[in-house]
Design a protein around this motif. Structure first.
Motif, PDB file in Angstrom:
ATOM      1  N   LEU A   1      37.662  43.689  50.191  1.00 31.73           N
ATOM      2  CA  LEU A   1      38.340  44.977  50.295  1.00 31.73           C
ATOM      3  C   LEU A   1      38.962  45.389  48.966  1.00 31.73           C
ATOM      4  O   LEU A   1      38.890  46.554  48.557  1.00 31.73           O
ATOM      5  CB  LEU A   1      39.421  44.917  51.377  1.00 31.73           C
ATOM      6  CG  LEU A   1      38.938  44.764  52.829  1.00 31.73           C
ATOM      7  CD1 LEU A   1      40.126  44.564  53.758  1.00 31.73           C
ATOM      8  CD2 LEU A   1      38.110  45.969  53.258  1.00 31.73           C
ATOM      9  N   GLY A   2      39.582  44.422  48.289  1.00 27.50           N
ATOM     10  CA  GLY A   2      40.224  44.720  47.011  1.00 27.50           C
ATOM     11  C   GLY A   2      39.233  45.142  45.947  1.00 27.50           C
ATOM     12  O   GLY A   2      39.456  46.128  45.221  1.00 27.50           O
ATOM     13  N   LEU A   3      38.120  44.435  45.856  1.00 26.89           N
ATOM     14  CA  LEU A   3      37.104  44.776  44.856  1.00 26.89           C
ATOM     15  C   LEU A   3      36.419  46.096  45.182  1.00 26.89           C
ATOM     16  O   LEU A   3      36.131  46.901  44.282  1.00 26.89           O
ATOM     17  CB  LEU A   3      36.067  43.649  44.764  1.00 26.89           C
ATOM     18  CG  LEU A   3      36.592  42.304  44.233  1.00 26.89           C
ATOM     19  CD1 LEU A   3      35.491  41.245  44.286  1.00 26.89           C
ATOM     20  CD2 LEU A   3      37.121  42.455  42.808  1.00 26.89           C
ATOM     21  N   GLN A   4      36.181  46.342  46.466  1.00 26.91           N
ATOM     22  CA  GLN A   4      35.556  47.615  46.851  1.00 26.91           C
ATOM     23  C   GLN A   4      36.493  48.788  46.612  1.00 26.91           C
ATOM     24  O   GLN A   4      36.053  49.881  46.259  1.00 26.91           O
ATOM     25  CB  GLN A   4      35.122  47.555  48.318  1.00 26.91           C
ATOM     26  CG  GLN A   4      33.914  46.661  48.544  1.00 26.91           C
ATOM     27  CD  GLN A   4      33.527  46.536  50.007  1.00 26.91           C
ATOM     28  OE1 GLN A   4      33.884  47.383  50.825  1.00 26.91           O
ATOM     29  NE2 GLN A   4      32.809  45.479  50.341  1.00 26.91           N
ATOM     30  N   ALA A   5      37.797  48.566  46.784  1.00 27.29           N
ATOM     31  CA  ALA A   5      38.767  49.631  46.527  1.00 27.29           C
ATOM     32  C   ALA A   5      38.781  50.034  45.056  1.00 27.29           C
ATOM     33  O   ALA A   5      39.163  51.156  44.714  1.00 27.29           O
ATOM     34  CB  ALA A   5      40.163  49.188  46.966  1.00 27.29           C
TER      35      ALA A   5
ATOM     36  N   THR B   1      44.649  42.426  37.185  1.00 24.30           N
ATOM     37  CA  THR B   1      44.147  42.964  38.457  1.00 24.30           C
ATOM     38  C   THR B   1      43.510  41.859  39.290  1.00 24.30           C
ATOM     39  O   THR B   1      43.699  41.797  40.508  1.00 24.30           O
ATOM     40  CB  THR B   1      43.118  44.075  38.196  1.00 24.30           C
ATOM     41  OG1 THR B   1      43.728  45.108  37.419  1.00 24.30           O
ATOM     42  CG2 THR B   1      42.605  44.671  39.504  1.00 24.30           C
ATOM     43  N   ALA B   2      42.763  40.981  38.624  1.00 23.14           N
ATOM     44  CA  ALA B   2      42.137  39.858  39.324  1.00 23.14           C
ATOM     45  C   ALA B   2      43.185  38.959  39.957  1.00 23.14           C
ATOM     46  O   ALA B   2      43.046  38.541  41.114  1.00 23.14           O
ATOM     47  CB  ALA B   2      41.269  39.062  38.355  1.00 23.14           C
ATOM     48  N   LEU B   3      44.260  38.663  39.213  1.00 24.35           N
ATOM     49  CA  LEU B   3      45.319  37.810  39.747  1.00 24.35           C
ATOM     50  C   LEU B   3      46.038  38.489  40.914  1.00 24.35           C
ATOM     51  O   LEU B   3      46.467  37.815  41.868  1.00 24.35           O
ATOM     52  CB  LEU B   3      46.316  37.452  38.647  1.00 24.35           C
ATOM     53  CG  LEU B   3      45.791  36.504  37.555  1.00 24.35           C
ATOM     54  CD1 LEU B   3      46.835  36.312  36.465  1.00 24.35           C
ATOM     55  CD2 LEU B   3      45.391  35.154  38.142  1.00 24.35           C
ATOM     56  N   GLY B   4      46.179  39.817  40.844  1.00 22.23           N
ATOM     57  CA  GLY B   4      46.796  40.542  41.949  1.00 22.23           C
ATOM     58  C   GLY B   4      45.981  40.435  43.219  1.00 22.23           C
ATOM     59  O   GLY B   4      46.507  40.098  44.295  1.00 22.23           O
ATOM     60  N   ILE B   5      44.672  40.700  43.120  1.00 19.37           N
ATOM     61  CA  ILE B   5      43.795  40.607  44.287  1.00 19.37           C
ATOM     62  C   ILE B   5      43.745  39.173  44.802  1.00 19.37           C
ATOM     63  O   ILE B   5      43.819  38.921  46.013  1.00 19.37           O
ATOM     64  CB  ILE B   5      42.377  41.110  43.937  1.00 19.37           C
ATOM     65  CG1 ILE B   5      42.405  42.618  43.666  1.00 19.37           C
ATOM     66  CG2 ILE B   5      41.392  40.781  45.061  1.00 19.37           C
ATOM     67  CD1 ILE B   5      41.085  43.176  43.193  1.00 19.37           C
ATOM     68  N   TYR B   6      43.644  38.225  43.866  1.00 24.29           N
ATOM     69  CA  TYR B   6      43.549  36.820  44.260  1.00 24.29           C
ATOM     70  C   TYR B   6      44.812  36.371  45.006  1.00 24.29           C
ATOM     71  O   TYR B   6      44.731  35.686  46.028  1.00 24.29           O
ATOM     72  CB  TYR B   6      43.335  35.951  43.018  1.00 24.29           C
ATOM     73  CG  TYR B   6      43.291  34.478  43.319  1.00 24.29           C
ATOM     74  CD1 TYR B   6      42.167  33.907  43.908  1.00 24.29           C
ATOM     75  CD2 TYR B   6      44.385  33.646  43.042  1.00 24.29           C
ATOM     76  CE1 TYR B   6      42.122  32.553  44.203  1.00 24.29           C
ATOM     77  CE2 TYR B   6      44.345  32.295  43.339  1.00 24.29           C
ATOM     78  CZ  TYR B   6      43.220  31.757  43.911  1.00 24.29           C
ATOM     79  OH  TYR B   6      43.180  30.427  44.220  1.00 24.29           O
ATOM     80  N   THR B   7      45.972  36.762  44.507  1.00 26.91           N
ATOM     81  CA  THR B   7      47.230  36.344  45.131  1.00 26.91           C
ATOM     82  C   THR B   7      47.374  36.914  46.538  1.00 26.91           C
ATOM     83  O   THR B   7      47.776  36.207  47.471  1.00 26.91           O
ATOM     84  CB  THR B   7      48.429  36.771  44.266  1.00 26.91           C
ATOM     85  OG1 THR B   7      48.261  36.277  42.945  1.00 26.91           O
ATOM     86  CG2 THR B   7      49.730  36.232  44.827  1.00 26.91           C
ATOM     87  N   VAL B   8      47.042  38.183  46.706  1.00 30.85           N
ATOM     88  CA  VAL B   8      47.107  38.793  48.038  1.00 30.85           C
ATOM     89  C   VAL B   8      46.116  38.113  48.977  1.00 30.85           C
ATOM     90  O   VAL B   8      46.433  37.824  50.140  1.00 30.85           O
ATOM     91  CB  VAL B   8      46.813  40.305  47.971  1.00 30.85           C
ATOM     92  CG1 VAL B   8      46.794  40.911  49.368  1.00 30.85           C
ATOM     93  CG2 VAL B   8      47.858  41.014  47.123  1.00 30.85           C
ATOM     94  N   ALA B   9      44.913  37.829  48.475  1.00 33.06           N
ATOM     95  CA  ALA B   9      43.886  37.178  49.296  1.00 33.06           C
ATOM     96  C   ALA B   9      44.328  35.777  49.710  1.00 33.06           C
ATOM     97  O   ALA B   9      44.154  35.376  50.864  1.00 33.06           O
ATOM     98  CB  ALA B   9      42.566  37.124  48.524  1.00 33.06           C
TER      99      ALA B   9
ATOM    100  N   ASP C   1      47.936  47.640  44.221  1.00 35.47           N
ATOM    101  CA  ASP C   1      47.854  48.921  44.931  1.00 35.47           C
ATOM    102  C   ASP C   1      46.496  49.130  45.574  1.00 35.47           C
ATOM    103  O   ASP C   1      46.393  49.710  46.660  1.00 35.47           O
ATOM    104  CB  ASP C   1      48.153  50.075  43.972  1.00 35.47           C
ATOM    105  CG  ASP C   1      49.606  50.084  43.524  1.00 35.47           C
ATOM    106  OD1 ASP C   1      50.418  49.414  44.187  1.00 35.47           O
ATOM    107  OD2 ASP C   1      49.914  50.735  42.507  1.00 35.47           O
ATOM    108  N   ALA C   2      45.446  48.674  44.912  1.00 35.55           N
ATOM    109  CA  ALA C   2      44.095  48.883  45.431  1.00 35.55           C
ATOM    110  C   ALA C   2      43.912  48.255  46.808  1.00 35.55           C
ATOM    111  O   ALA C   2      43.197  48.795  47.657  1.00 35.55           O
ATOM    112  CB  ALA C   2      43.060  48.300  44.460  1.00 35.55           C
TER     113      ALA C   2
END
Length: 330
Positions: free
Chosen positions: A280-284, A250-258, A169-170
């Motif tokens: 963007l994901g980490l800043q969100a 959360t890390a796997l979510g951001i990583y997969t989208v990236a 979501d982030a």
């Protein structure tokens, strides 16, 4: 007369595009164009980063911690050799265990850094395999199999994003366009499983060599899942070192989208798309831009650049051995 001129002009453009494609120029230009667009779109995020502060964060890291993170990253990179061992078994390649691992490392690390739609990895495998007497049809089938199977693991993980297993979501709330990339990658696995059994795959990609049986396909998908999962864990371990209370899911979510965004962009190592989505994901999530940039730089160094340098050394030794063997034959 005007209509005819327009038609001739269109035909001329199509002929030019066809010629450029045959020369592999389009396969290089498209990633460069996409990379330029991504950099342009991410200018605002890049301006927010204090790169001097980022370097200070990296300098303050504990050497023991760096060694552990690098070791984990190298293990993640090494897992990619599983594909090569499957090829060795299926096509009965006359390669030893160490040679199989070495060739996989050389080809994959170079492809990650300067891949351009897999051209570099394919060229290196052709050179290395030919040096061991593997026939061109077999090499072609190996390259075709690798080109189609390696994305299946991240495709399966993308379903984890879509089903809520990995929180995204982030990233998605502020950048909904990334969801299209996730869906595109998620749909790849079912599409591949259907396509793999078609006559086209057997005749043109597998070159009428022994068709991959179900056990090989399942094993290859398993290797792909392990590869991408270990890469995601390496990303999380690096991020968790710098970002407090950073959950694995959360890390796997951001990583997969990236990764999905990077793959769709077709740039080497997903550079540009992967980096922008990660920032963007980490800043969100509320983490500071300088620390996020440090995470990204550290991951790029440990998972991409350092393994590539090791691969260059291996490749140099292999090239020297190949020349030595040629001189002996002469």
């Amino acid at each position: 007369m005007t209509k005819m001129k327009k038609q001739f002009a269109r035909l001329g453009k199509l002929k030019l595009i066809s010629t450029l494609y045959r020369l592999k120029i389009v396969q290089i230009l498209i990633p460069m164009i996409i990379l330029g667009m991504v950099v342009w779109a991410g200018q605002a995020e890049l301006r927010r980063i204090d790169w001097a502060a980022t370097l200070d964060i990296l300098r303050d890291l504990d050497p023991t911690r760096i060694f552990l993170l690098l070791s984990l990253s190298l293990v993640a990179v090494a897992s990619v050799s599983g594909y090569e061992f499957l090829l060795r078994r299926h096509f009965k390649l006359s390669l030893g265990i160490w040679a199989t691992f070495r060739y996989a490392w050389i080809a994959n690390t170079s492809n990650n850094v300067i891949g351009f739609a897999g051209i570099v990895g394919a060229a290196l495998r052709t050179f290395l395999y030919r040096g061991r007497g593997v026939s061109i049809p077999t090499i072609t089938a190996c390259i075709a199999f690798l080109a189609t199977i390696t994305i299946t693991g991240i495709s399966l993980l993308a379903w984890g994003d879509l089903t809520g297993l990995f929180p995204i979501d982030a990233v998605i709330q502020s950048h909904r366009w990334a969801m299209y990339a996730v869906w595109a990658i998620a749909l790849y696995l079912p599409g591949y499983l259907l396509f793999q059994r078609t006559p086209f795959y057997s005749k043109w990609l597998n070159r009428n060599l022994p068709q991959m049986n179900l056990s090989i396909i399942v094993a290859a998908v398993g290797v792909s899942v392990v590869e991408w999962l270990l890469a995601g864990v390496a990303f999380w371990a690096i991020a968790a070192t710098l970002l407090p209370e950073f959950p694995l899911r959360t890390a796997l979510g951001i990583y997969t989208v990236a990764v999905a965004t990077g793959l769709v962009s077709m740039t080497p190592g997903g550079i540009g798309g992967f980096d922008l989505i990660t920032l963007l994901g980490l800043q969100a999530l509320g983490y500071p831009p300088e620390t996020n940039a440090a995470v990204l730089v550290l991951f790029r160094l440990m998972y991409y650049f350092i393994p590539w340098l090791i691969g260059l050394v291996m490749g140099g030794i292999e090239f020297a051995r190949g020349r030595y063997r040629t001189q002996l034959d002469v």
